[in-house]
Design a protein around this motif. Structure first.
Motif, short mmCIF file in Angstrom:
data_model
loop_
_atom_site.label_atom_id
_atom_site.label_comp_id
_atom_site.label_asym_id
_atom_site.label_seq_id
_atom_site.Cartn_x
_atom_site.Cartn_y
_atom_site.Cartn_z
N CYS A 192 51.30 46.10 37.75
CA CYS A 192 51.15 44.94 38.21
C CYS A 192 50.54 44.80 39.64
N VAL A 193 50.65 45.67 40.45
CA VAL A 193 50.11 45.71 41.63
C VAL A 193 48.51 45.77 41.40
N GLN A 194 48.17 46.58 40.69
CA GLN A 194 46.83 46.93 40.56
C GLN A 194 46.00 45.53 39.67
N LEU A 195 46.78 44.89 38.73
CA LEU A 195 46.32 43.73 38.45
C LEU A 195 46.02 42.68 39.48
N ALA A 196 47.17 42.77 40.22
CA ALA A 196 47.17 41.70 41.50
C ALA A 196 45.98 41.95 42.41
N LYS A 197 45.58 43.39 42.85
CA LYS A 197 44.67 43.46 43.50
C LYS A 197 43.29 43.03 42.84
N SER A 198 43.05 43.10 41.63
CA SER A 198 41.97 42.45 40.88
C SER A 198 41.86 41.18 41.25
N ARG A 199 43.10 40.29 41.07
CA ARG A 199 43.29 39.05 41.00
C ARG A 199 42.75 38.47 42.49
N VAL A 200 43.47 38.97 43.24
CA VAL A 200 43.09 38.79 44.87
C VAL A 200 41.57 38.87 45.14
N THR A 201 40.91 39.75 44.45
CA THR A 201 39.59 39.80 44.94
C THR A 201 38.92 38.57 44.41
N VAL A 202 39.31 37.97 43.19
CA VAL A 202 38.67 36.98 42.50
C VAL A 202 39.12 35.73 43.59
N LEU A 203 40.30 35.48 43.83
CA LEU A 203 40.80 34.34 44.44
C LEU A 203 40.17 34.19 45.96
#
Length: 303
Positions: A276-287
């Protein structure tokens, strides 16, 4: 012949819809086994995301965020306050999250949504402890006057990932915030300075509106957990069927700020949390890119 094939296709669609309504969890599990969701997204795929700044003309700062169908409008209103004795050189922020009945059929008129105060508290905890806002920037005159920033976030459409969308709209509103110049009267009264007052009264600080200097910005991703599956950015239907949610909040340096798991039957192991943390890191890059584009578009409009 075409009519017969069309009738069979329609009948098949009706059977699928009936199966979905009667057995929603097996319906989803059948899709998950193929690493696909009913809305055609992959398990780790977030919905299309939009952020527009300056959407409320009467506010000092505002933004509207949309993730999928979930839509939030955030507006900030500034008022002059007397700073507290504990923080004489700081202003303050008050945050409230609203869910009117128009946003979801589960919200009844006259009865506040149970989740609203929970999200208000989470937003306050994240924004005030993340370091994004230096409350010293909201000071006007030490011990005498400071800005109180009232942030109200309105949910216009609730279709899952409410906290993520609310946080994005809040960040956008603070990025859009303009602090007006203030004047000091002969009686020592501080008021927001109009163009006429700027010429005839003493101005405290700058004569121009100024932006807040934001620190590390908090952004988030909510995942729903079911058996061995992790679904990023769930919609309302997915949240209702698979009731174990995890929300990861990171700052723009990928530092873990908060991890919310409000309950649910599923007991996630550490490896799932790491995913979940790794997915969040990728998502934050997009945001971050979405926020940067919104700021650039706002600058172009002002020119």
């Amino acid at each position: 012949m075409e009519s017969e094939s069309g009738g069979k296709a329609l009948e098949g669609e009706m059977e699928v819809e009936a199966f979905k309504r009667l057995f929603p969890l097996p319906f989803y599990e059948k899709h998950l086994s193929q690493s696909l969701r009913p809305d055609s997204r992959s398990l780790d795929e977030s919905r299309p995301t939009i952020l527009v700044l300056g959407t409320v003309q009467t506010a000092d700062g505002s933004a509207t965020a949309k993730i999928g169908h979930t839509t939030m409008m955030a507006a900030i209103k500034l008022e002059v306050m007397i700073p507290t004795s504990e923080s004489p050189n700081e202003g303050a922020i008050a945050i409230e999250f609203h869910m009117p009945p128009v946003c979801s059929p589960i919200v009844r008129p006259g009865r506040p949504a149970e989740v609203a105060p929970v999200i208000s508290k989470q937003l306050s905890d994240v924004i005030l402890s993340s370091g994004m806002i230096n409350l010293g920037e909201l000071s006007i005159i030490s011990r005498k006057a400071a800005w109180m920033a009232y942030l109200d976030i309105y949910c216009l459409d609730a279709d899952g990932s409410l906290f993520d969308t609310a946080l994005l709209s809040a960040v956008g509103a603070f990025a859009n915030l303009e602090i007006p110049p203030v004047s000091l009267s002969d009686e020592g009264r501080i008021t927001v300075a109009s163009a006429e007052l700027l010429e005839h009264t003493e101005v405290v600080g700058s004569k121009e509106k100024r932006k807040l200097q934001l620190g590390e910005i908090p952004l988030s991703l909510t995942c729903v957990l079911h058996k061995k599956y992790i679904l990023a950015d769930p919609n309302a239907e997915e949240e209702s069927i698979m009731d174990t949610l995890v929300t990861i909040v990171l700052d723009t340096s990928s530092r873990l700020l908060f991890l919310y798991k409000p309950g649910g039957l599923f007991l996630a192991n550490s490896s799932m949390f790491q995913c979940c943390v790794q997915l969040a890191k990728s998502r934050v890059t997009v945001l971050k890119e979405i926020l940067r584009d919104a700021l650039s578009e706002m600058d172009v409009d002002e020119e």
